[in-house]
Design an enzyme around this catalytic site. Structure first.
Site, PDB file in Angstrom:
ATOM      1  N   ARG A   1      35.699  50.925  59.595  1.00 49.59           N
ATOM      2  CA  ARG A   1      35.498  51.267  58.177  1.00 49.59           C
ATOM      3  C   ARG A   1      36.826  51.718  57.557  1.00 49.59           C
ATOM      4  NH1 ARG A   1      33.960  55.956  56.728  1.00 49.59           N
ATOM      5  NH2 ARG A   1      32.351  56.280  58.302  1.00 49.59           N
TER       6      ARG A   1
ATOM      7  N   ASP B   1      41.840  43.148  35.069  1.00 50.35           N
ATOM      8  CA  ASP B   1      40.979  42.254  35.855  1.00 50.35           C
ATOM      9  C   ASP B   1      41.633  40.869  35.786  1.00 50.35           C
ATOM     10  OD1 ASP B   1      39.004  40.515  36.788  1.00 50.35           O
ATOM     11  OD2 ASP B   1      37.350  41.650  35.893  1.00 50.35           O
TER      12      ASP B   1
HETATM   13  C1  LIG Z   1      32.567  37.916  39.063  1.00 49.65           C
HETATM   14  C2  LIG Z   1      33.442  38.821  38.293  1.00 49.65           C
HETATM   15  C3  LIG Z   1      33.466  40.203  38.554  1.00 49.65           C
HETATM   16  C4  LIG Z   1      32.556  40.859  39.563  1.00 49.65           C
HETATM   17  O1  LIG Z   1      32.787  40.434  40.870  1.00 49.65           O
HETATM   18  P1  LIG Z   1      31.639  40.316  42.005  1.00 49.65           P
HETATM   19  O2  LIG Z   1      32.404  39.774  43.159  1.00 49.65           O
HETATM   20  O3  LIG Z   1      30.577  39.430  41.466  1.00 49.65           O
HETATM   21  O4  LIG Z   1      31.132  41.696  42.245  1.00 49.65           O
HETATM   22  C5  LIG Z   1      34.355  40.965  37.816  1.00 49.65           C
HETATM   23  N1  LIG Z   1      35.145  40.432  36.872  1.00 49.65           N
HETATM   24  C6  LIG Z   1      35.136  39.119  36.591  1.00 49.65           C
HETATM   25  C7  LIG Z   1      36.044  38.581  35.534  1.00 49.65           C
HETATM   26  C8  LIG Z   1      34.291  38.270  37.290  1.00 49.65           C
HETATM   27  O5  LIG Z   1      34.263  36.970  36.988  1.00 49.65           O
END
Ligand SMILES: *Cc1c(COP(=O)(O)O)cnc(C)c1O
Length: 371
Positions: free
Chosen positions: A47, A170
């Site tokens: 972990r 992101d």
């Molecule tokens: C899919 C996605 C997420 C979330 O990711 P998961 O792996 O589904 O938890 C966050 N931001 C964007 C832009 C995404 O496309």
């Protein structure tokens, strides 16, 4: 080293004991102590850390040009870890079209502990008007989902610096092959590894990559280890394997996406195409300045409404109607119905994850579906 070379080598090392070229998968949850109780290889319990996760984190760090990375069991787990490091009463500003899964996470799971505003962060006046004494984080997502809006990362960073606010970007849609937010001044990058990193629609994962190993990063590491939302050794292995071809897969995705966007833009049944690589995109210049390529995602609005859009989806043969993105197969979805009743997404909008099939086949399929 160039990014193609990093992708292949930074997440792998030859195995000393067997001389295997490819690093083996270490399934062991626990590691042997020396007589004096020490752990000479640095591993204690999986972990906390695991050789396959270390290799994955190494390649992620180098791809994004950071100083460290933390791998998680999903993109949402990575995002959650960021919000969990914020002290109660902290204010976050996010974009008004922030990925709905993370926006809902903040609104539901952090409703009692964090303050938040989701606003048009691309408008400097709107952004400035929402900054408060307790604002500690601006969340950026560019290109955005599903409208493919472009946020000028440097402009946000400049504003954030003045107020000592952190910026997380992101980078799921762009990938480090298409955009390097840390080089533009962001403090941290977040990824859903489920998408282009995995690239084959068969694993879930998430990641955070930091510009600096500071106090904040130490807290992220604590949430990762104590919270325990970590990826399995198998998933870390699959990710390092997939990342080796990421730069070449992205080249294929962007080639197809540009041609598909141009085709759709000239089709009489299409009202609008959202793709940053098109001259008609309102922020094409910003995209050109901050991105290395325009990515493999696009959205388009079918003339008419929801019914017309859905009809197109149902006639397609090669595009699969499914959510998610970044895989080798082309996916299409009616985004408003995925996002639920409070969505602001137009009801005639279809979002496409452009895959690696031959472009002629993709265009032929869309031609018959739009006919
Ligand atoms: C899919 C996605 C997420 C979330 O990711 P998961 O792996 O589904 O938890 C966050 N931001 C964007 C832009 C995404 O496309």
């Amino acid at each position: 080293m160039k990014i193609e070379t990093i992708a292949i080598h930074a997440g792998n090392h030859n195995d000393e004991s067997s001389r295997a070229v490819i690093q083996p998968i270490t399934m062991s949850t626990t590691f042997v102590r020396e007589a004096d109780g020490s752990f000479p290889a640095g591993y204690i319990y999986s972990r906390s850390s695991n050789p396959n996760r270390t290799s994955l984190e190494n390649v992620l760090t180098k791809l994004e040009g950071g100083t460290d990375a933390a791998a998680f069991s999903s993109g949402n787990a990575a995002g959650m870890s960021v919000f969990q490091t914020l002290k109660p009463g902290t204010h976050i500003i996010g974009p008004d079209d922030m990925y709905h899964g993370l926006r809902n996470q903040i609104k539901n799971l952090f409703a009692n502990t964090l303050e938040f505003d989701f606003v048009d962060i691309n408008d400097p006046a709107v952004l400035a008007a929402h900054i408060k004494p307790n604002t500690e984080l601006i969340w950026v997502e560019t290109p955005s989902n599903p409208l493919l809006k472009i946020t000028d990362i440097k402009a946000i960073v400049d504003t954030a610096r003045k107020y000592n606010i952190k910026v997380v970007c992101d980078n799921t849609f762009a990938t480090p092959i298409g955009q390097q937010p840390l080089a533009l001044g962001a403090d941290m990058v977040m990824h859903s590894s489920t998408k282009y990193f995995g690239g084959h629609s068969d694993l879930m994962g998430g990641a955070l990559i930091t510009a600096q190993k500071n106090e904040w990063w130490a807290k992220i590491r604590q949430v990762q280890e104590m919270g325990g939302a970590i990826p399995s050794p198998m998933d870390c292995y699959y990710l390092t394997r997939s990342i080796k071809t990421l730069p070449y897969r992205v080249k294929g995705h962007i080639h197809n996406a540009q041609l598909l966007a141009e085709y759709l833009e000239n089709h009489p049944k299409i009202e609008q195409v959202m793709y940053p690589g098109l001259l008609s995109h309102p922020q094409h210049a910003t995209a050109r300045a901050q991105m290395l390529n325009f990515g493999g995602m696009l959205s388009f609005c079918v003339k008419g409404g929801s019914d017309e859009a859905r009809k197109v989806v149902n006639k397609l043969q090669i595009f699969t109607q499914a959510t998610s993105l970044g895989g080798v197969e082309s996916l299409i979805e009616h985004r408003a119905s995925v996002e639920g009743p409070d969505t602001k997404t137009p009801h005639n909008l279809l979002r496409v994850s452009v895959g690696l099939e031959h472009i002629d086949d993709l265009i032929e399929d869309l031609t018959q579906a739009l006919d």
